[in-house]
Design a protein around this motif. Structure first.
Motif, PDB file in Angstrom:
ATOM      1  N   ARG A 155       2.344   0.672   5.094  1.00  0.00           N
ATOM      2  CA  ARG A 155       2.658   0.954   3.691  1.00  0.00           C
ATOM      3  C   ARG A 155       2.453  -0.326   2.880  1.00  0.00           C
ATOM      4  NH1 ARG A 155       8.001   3.073   2.125  1.00  0.00           N
ATOM      5  NH2 ARG A 155       8.818   1.443   3.454  1.00  0.00           N
TER       6      ARG A 155
ATOM      7  N   TYR B 243       2.248  -2.430  -0.722  1.00  0.00           N
ATOM      8  CA  TYR B 243       2.740  -2.372  -2.095  1.00  0.00           C
ATOM      9  C   TYR B 243       2.396  -3.668  -2.810  1.00  0.00           C
ATOM     10  CZ  TYR B 243       5.518   1.479  -0.365  1.00  0.00           C
ATOM     11  OH  TYR B 243       5.906   2.650   0.208  1.00  0.00           O
TER      12      TYR B 243
ATOM     13  N   LEU C 224      -0.133   0.495  -8.546  1.00  0.00           N
ATOM     14  CA  LEU C 224       0.392   0.341  -7.187  1.00  0.00           C
ATOM     15  C   LEU C 224       1.625  -0.559  -7.133  1.00  0.00           C
ATOM     16  CD1 LEU C 224      -2.966  -0.224  -5.311  1.00  0.00           C
ATOM     17  CD2 LEU C 224      -1.637   1.880  -5.424  1.00  0.00           C
TER      18      LEU C 224
ATOM     19  N   GLN D  21       5.092  -1.741  -6.998  1.00  0.00           N
ATOM     20  CA  GLN D  21       6.410  -1.217  -6.642  1.00  0.00           C
ATOM     21  C   GLN D  21       7.195  -2.359  -6.007  1.00  0.00           C
ATOM     22  OE1 GLN D  21       6.377   2.432  -4.435  1.00  0.00           O
ATOM     23  NE2 GLN D  21       4.492   3.110  -5.390  1.00  0.00           N
TER      24      GLN D  21
ATOM     25  N   ALA E   6       9.828  -1.448  -3.274  1.00  0.00           N
ATOM     26  CA  ALA E   6       9.531  -0.403  -2.292  1.00  0.00           C
ATOM     27  C   ALA E   6       9.769  -0.870  -0.866  1.00  0.00           C
ATOM     28  CB  ALA E   6       8.098   0.079  -2.452  1.00  0.00           C
TER      29      ALA E   6
END
Length: 129
Positions: A8, A10, A70, A72, A75
């Motif tokens: 993932r 970020y 994108l 964040q 996150a």
């Protein structure tokens, strides 16, 4: 059984010529009915955009709006390890070493982002043996 690792990424900071990226490498236990991901590793790095001719002159990010979408920052939270975290290596610690090939790197000798995920997958497979 675990599902394969998931990455993932970020964007956590965005400047005119650089941005910071935080990545979480996770897996999910198939027995977990809530499918809560378990974090395997986390990394953060800064990318600086440079002129391809000089490889040293910073240049503006071409499409900052794409990166802004994108963004964040919370996150994948930053975790501060306590000072006691840095102790002796446990006797049962898993150690895995890999050679990064020249083809895994760019012109500035930085490892390609996709290679990080492959390294995590390789280490996980080796640990399972």
């Amino acid at each position: 059984r675990c599902q394969g690792p998931r990455v993932r990424p970020y964007v956590i900071r965005l400047g005119n010529t650089s941005f910071a990226l935080r990545m979480a490498f996770e897996t999910t236990d198939a027995k977990d009915k809530n499918h809560v991901p378990k974090q395997l590793a986390r990394m953060e790095f800064i990318k600086v955009m440079v002129d391809p001719k000089t490889l040293t002159t910073p240049v503006p990010i071409a499409n900052p709006a794409d990166l802004r979408r994108l963004c964040q920052p919370d996150a994948v939270p930053e975790v501060k390890a306590p000072k006691t975290f840095m102790g002796p290596k446990p006797s049962n610690a898993f150690v895995w070493k890999a050679v990064v090939r020249q083809s895994d790197c760019d012109a500035l000798q930085h490892v390609n982002n996709a290679v990080y995920g492959q390294l995590v997958e390789d280490a996980r497979a080796e640990a399972a043996l």
